[in-house]
Enzyme design. Structure first.
Site, PDB file in Angstrom:
ATOM      1  CG  HIS A 171      -2.074   0.916   1.107  1.00  0.00           C
ATOM      2  ND1 HIS A 171      -1.991   2.250   1.379  1.00  0.00           N
ATOM      3  CD2 HIS A 171      -3.336   0.672   0.678  1.00  0.00           C
ATOM      4  CE1 HIS A 171      -3.174   2.794   1.134  1.00  0.00           C
ATOM      5  NE2 HIS A 171      -4.006   1.866   0.696  1.00  0.00           N
TER       6      HIS A 171
ATOM      7  CG  ASP B 149      -8.624  -4.379  -2.394  1.00  0.00           C
ATOM      8  OD1 ASP B 149      -9.781  -4.182  -2.025  1.00  0.00           O
ATOM      9  OD2 ASP B 149      -7.933  -3.536  -2.984  1.00  0.00           O
TER      10      ASP B 149
HETATM   11  N1  CMC Z   1       4.063  -7.576  -4.843  1.00  0.00           N
HETATM   12  C1  CMC Z   1       5.405  -7.550  -5.045  1.00  0.00           C
HETATM   13  N2  CMC Z   1       6.165  -6.463  -4.913  1.00  0.00           N
HETATM   14  C2  CMC Z   1       5.556  -5.324  -4.560  1.00  0.00           C
HETATM   15  C3  CMC Z   1       4.158  -5.255  -4.331  1.00  0.00           C
HETATM   16  C4  CMC Z   1       3.411  -6.430  -4.490  1.00  0.00           C
HETATM   17  N3  CMC Z   1       2.110  -6.430  -4.279  1.00  0.00           N
HETATM   18  N4  CMC Z   1       3.829  -3.988  -4.006  1.00  0.00           N
HETATM   19  C5  CMC Z   1       4.961  -3.263  -4.022  1.00  0.00           C
HETATM   20  N5  CMC Z   1       6.005  -4.084  -4.351  1.00  0.00           N
HETATM   21  C6  CMC Z   1       7.420  -3.681  -4.418  1.00  0.00           C
HETATM   22  C7  CMC Z   1       7.717  -2.865  -5.683  1.00  0.00           C
HETATM   23  O1  CMC Z   1       8.130  -3.682  -6.741  1.00  0.00           O
HETATM   24  C8  CMC Z   1       8.783  -1.930  -5.195  1.00  0.00           C
HETATM   25  O2  CMC Z   1       9.988  -2.630  -5.181  1.00  0.00           O
HETATM   26  P1  CMC Z   1      11.379  -1.848  -5.499  1.00  0.00           P
HETATM   27  O3  CMC Z   1      11.529  -0.816  -4.425  1.00  0.00           O
HETATM   28  O4  CMC Z   1      12.412  -2.933  -5.438  1.00  0.00           O
HETATM   29  O5  CMC Z   1      11.227  -1.244  -6.870  1.00  0.00           O
HETATM   30  C9  CMC Z   1       8.422  -1.647  -3.737  1.00  0.00           C
HETATM   31  O6  CMC Z   1       7.660  -2.805  -3.321  1.00  0.00           O
HETATM   32  C10 CMC Z   1       7.588  -0.397  -3.531  1.00  0.00           C
HETATM   33  O7  CMC Z   1       6.476  -0.468  -4.408  1.00  0.00           O
HETATM   34  P2  CMC Z   1       5.856   0.780  -5.187  1.00  0.00           P
HETATM   35  O8  CMC Z   1       5.142   0.310  -6.408  1.00  0.00           O
HETATM   36  O9  CMC Z   1       6.917   1.836  -5.367  1.00  0.00           O
HETATM   37  O10 CMC Z   1       4.817   1.298  -4.105  1.00  0.00           O
HETATM   38  P3  CMC Z   1       3.589   2.195  -4.411  1.00  0.00           P
HETATM   39  O11 CMC Z   1       3.295   2.911  -3.156  1.00  0.00           O
HETATM   40  O12 CMC Z   1       3.790   3.013  -5.634  1.00  0.00           O
HETATM   41  O13 CMC Z   1       2.428   1.119  -4.750  1.00  0.00           O
HETATM   42  C11 CMC Z   1       0.580  -0.318  -4.628  1.00  0.00           C
HETATM   43  C12 CMC Z   1       1.429   0.751  -3.903  1.00  0.00           C
HETATM   44  C13 CMC Z   1      -0.679  -0.602  -3.796  1.00  0.00           C
HETATM   45  C14 CMC Z   1       0.151   0.196  -6.009  1.00  0.00           C
HETATM   46  C15 CMC Z   1       1.436  -1.605  -4.781  1.00  0.00           C
HETATM   47  O14 CMC Z   1       1.839  -2.085  -3.514  1.00  0.00           O
HETATM   48  C16 CMC Z   1       0.693  -2.690  -5.552  1.00  0.00           C
HETATM   49  O15 CMC Z   1       0.719  -2.683  -6.793  1.00  0.00           O
HETATM   50  N6  CMC Z   1       0.018  -3.658  -4.822  1.00  0.00           N
HETATM   51  C17 CMC Z   1      -0.783  -4.668  -5.472  1.00  0.00           C
HETATM   52  C18 CMC Z   1      -2.132  -4.070  -5.852  1.00  0.00           C
HETATM   53  C19 CMC Z   1      -3.038  -3.887  -4.668  1.00  0.00           C
HETATM   54  O16 CMC Z   1      -3.229  -4.784  -3.864  1.00  0.00           O
HETATM   55  N7  CMC Z   1      -3.674  -2.706  -4.611  1.00  0.00           N
HETATM   56  C20 CMC Z   1      -4.682  -2.399  -3.591  1.00  0.00           C
HETATM   57  C21 CMC Z   1      -4.301  -1.261  -2.728  1.00  0.00           C
HETATM   58  S1  CMC Z   1      -5.414  -1.177  -1.318  1.00  0.00           S
HETATM   59  C22 CMC Z   1      -6.917  -0.676  -1.992  1.00  0.00           C
HETATM   60  C23 CMC Z   1      -6.909   0.729  -2.425  1.00  0.00           C
HETATM   61  O17 CMC Z   1      -6.631   1.614  -1.606  1.00  0.00           O
HETATM   62  O18 CMC Z   1      -7.257   0.958  -3.595  1.00  0.00           O
END
Ligand code: CMC
Length: 432
Positions: free
Chosen positions: A308, A366
């Site tokens: 998140h 989720d």
């Molecule tokens: N599985 C594997 N690796 C992950 C995941 C995941 N679910 N989420 C983040 N990472 C890794 C990502 O690859 C990155 O690694 P690095 O620093 O080595 O490049 C690091 O963790 C930080 O991730 P980020 O993408 O920079 O973080 P963000 O804040 O931009 O993204 C997120 C947040 C929710 C989009 C992401 O965690 C994600 O895609 N999760 C899966 C989708 C999900 O479950 N979304 C629902 C969110 S809760 C409901 C809502 O509020 O809508």
């Protein structure tokens, strides 16, 4: 908001600038950079708004480091366990918990607005039967402004209020009808003797040919799911609603833009994607394969339902959701559901894996919601539609707050331009 005592100092080309800071009631303070461009000729650069407060708000507070979520100061777990969705709607919209009289009046007003203009049924009939419910919702919510002209004047507080009540009241009908349309069954009209959640379940699952009795455990679970999704401060869809509203667009159009943004798999679409992923994993012995894929930089696969932007700890909504999942599956006699078994094992493995531990990737809301909705009988395509239904009260409360905020301006981000500098047009013959 009080003024912080110490301004921040910024050094640009050996020239120093003082920037005022402001304190919130709790949580991080902000550096007020509104005059930055005028004084320094520079913008700030923050794609994804990771360090940018776009507004001040008194609705929802999140402390992502300790996994805390408050609506108007009240912890989400207390509200999920002791309140109900309509009381939470009142709290979000008006700032305080209602008295009994205020609550009764609010419930009556919402209940009286659950029906839709009859001509809107023609709107549904224009869609293909296999349309995604979110595609229908974007269209139908936007179309409300074509039917309810008497609540689109955003300068009139009475019209703003009626539009807000209409949106909260009609979303269950809009979402349920999107589902009914996909099944080919007749639309079920709202029944105002039922609670908000029971009404929604009935509109989704009843048929005119049979009596439908709503199971109280499922009604309660539905209500908790709505409560947990009601607001989440300045997330992507809420910011979309605020940005759309900042131009003076009508509330129905603004909420339609929120629905569209929510649809994405990184946001509200994650619950659908999560259940699909759990099913694809299929059995506990295949989990290591998927964990390895999630860790592989060359593989775009992510563990859906994990991670998140704000929570760097267990999402407090996920804890409540886990409890509800057990209650619902127990009630429906499917405690040995293989998807739940995969989910539980996956959660345990991921919480111990150094990759997830180091990056602070915890289960989010989720992770369990899809399992509950699936057990209740909803197709995965309805999951995000249910999220949109519940989030409408948050969107509308944030929209109202923005309209009434004297500091509000049309949202207009700036950019770092990296394209071609000015150049002269060349005719096709000159281009070589
Ligand atoms: N599985 C594997 N690796 C992950 C995941 C995941 N679910 N989420 C983040 N990472 C890794 C990502 O690859 C990155 O690694 P690095 O620093 O080595 O490049 C690091 O963790 C930080 O991730 P980020 O993408 O920079 O973080 P963000 O804040 O931009 O993204 C997120 C947040 C929710 C989009 C992401 O965690 C994600 O895609 N999760 C899966 C989708 C999900 O479950 N979304 C629902 C969110 S809760 C409901 C809502 O509020 O809508």
């Amino acid at each position: 908001m009080s003024n912080a005592t110490k301004p921040a100092t910024l050094l640009v080309d050996d020239k120093s600038f003082e920037l005022p800071t402001r304190d919130g009631s709790t949580g991080p303070s902000v550096i007020d950079i509104r005059k930055l461009y005028a004084e320094t000729g520079m913008f700030t650069y923050d794609p994804g708004f990771t360090s940018t407060a776009a507004c001040s708000s008194s609705i929802t507070y999140i402390d992502g480091d300790i996994g805390k979520l408050l609506y108007r100061g009240y912890p989400i777990d207390q509200l999920a366990e002791q309140s109900n969705f309509l009381e939470v709607c009142y709290l979000l919209m008006y700032g305080e918990l209602p008295t009994q009289g205020q609550y009764n009046d609010f419930v009556t007003r919402v209940t009286r607005h659950t029906m839709m203009h009859e001509q809107m049924t023609n709107f549904y009939r224009g869609f293909r039967r296999d349309a995604h419910p979110m595609a229908i919702m974007v269209g139908v919510v936007g179309a409300l402004s074509a039917f309810y002209h008497d609540s689109t004047d955003i300068t009139d507080p009475v019209q703003r209020e009626i539009a807000s009540i209409r949106l909260v009241a009609k979303m269950p009908t809009i979402a349920a009808w999107a589902y009914k349309y996909s099944t080919g069954q007749p639309f079920i009209y709202p029944l105002n003797s039922l609670s908000y959640s029971a009404n929604f379940l009935r509109m989704c699952f009843a048929v005119p040919a049979e009596e439908y009795v709503v199971d109280p455990i499922l009604e309660q679970a539905m209500d908790v799911i709505f409560t947990l999704h009601a607001d989440h401060e300045q997330n992507a869809s809420t910011s979309t609603v605020r940005l759309a509203g900042s131009s003076g667009a009508n509330p129905f159009a603004c909420i339609a833009s929120g629905v569209a943004c929510l649809w994405g798999p990184a946001h509200g679409g994650a619950n659908e994607a999560c259940l699909n992923m759990l099913r694809e994993i299929g059995s506990v012995d295949r989990i290591p394969e998927f964990i390895a894929r999630a860790k592989d930089k060359d593989d775009p696969f992510r563990l859906m339902g994990f991670g998140h932007r704000v929570y760097k700890n267990y999402d407090p909504r996920a804890k409540v959701m886990q409890k509800v999942a057990h209650q619902v599956l127990d009630r429906l006699g499917v405690e040995n559901n293989p998807t739940l078994q995969v989910a539980q094992a996956l959660e345990k493995i991921a919480l111990e894996d150094p990759y997830f531990v180091d990056k602070k990737l915890y289960p989010n809301v989720d992770f369990y919601s899809g399992i509950i909705l699936d057990a209740m009988g909803f197709p995965t395509s309805m999951f995000t539609a249910i999220f949109a239904l519940a989030r409408t009260v948050g969107w509308i409360s944030q929209w109202k707050e923005m309209i009434e905020d004297p500091e509000q301006k049309i949202g207009r981000p700036r950019q770092l331009y990296v394209g071609a500098p000015e150049r002269d047009y060349q005719s096709m013959a000159q281009r070589g």
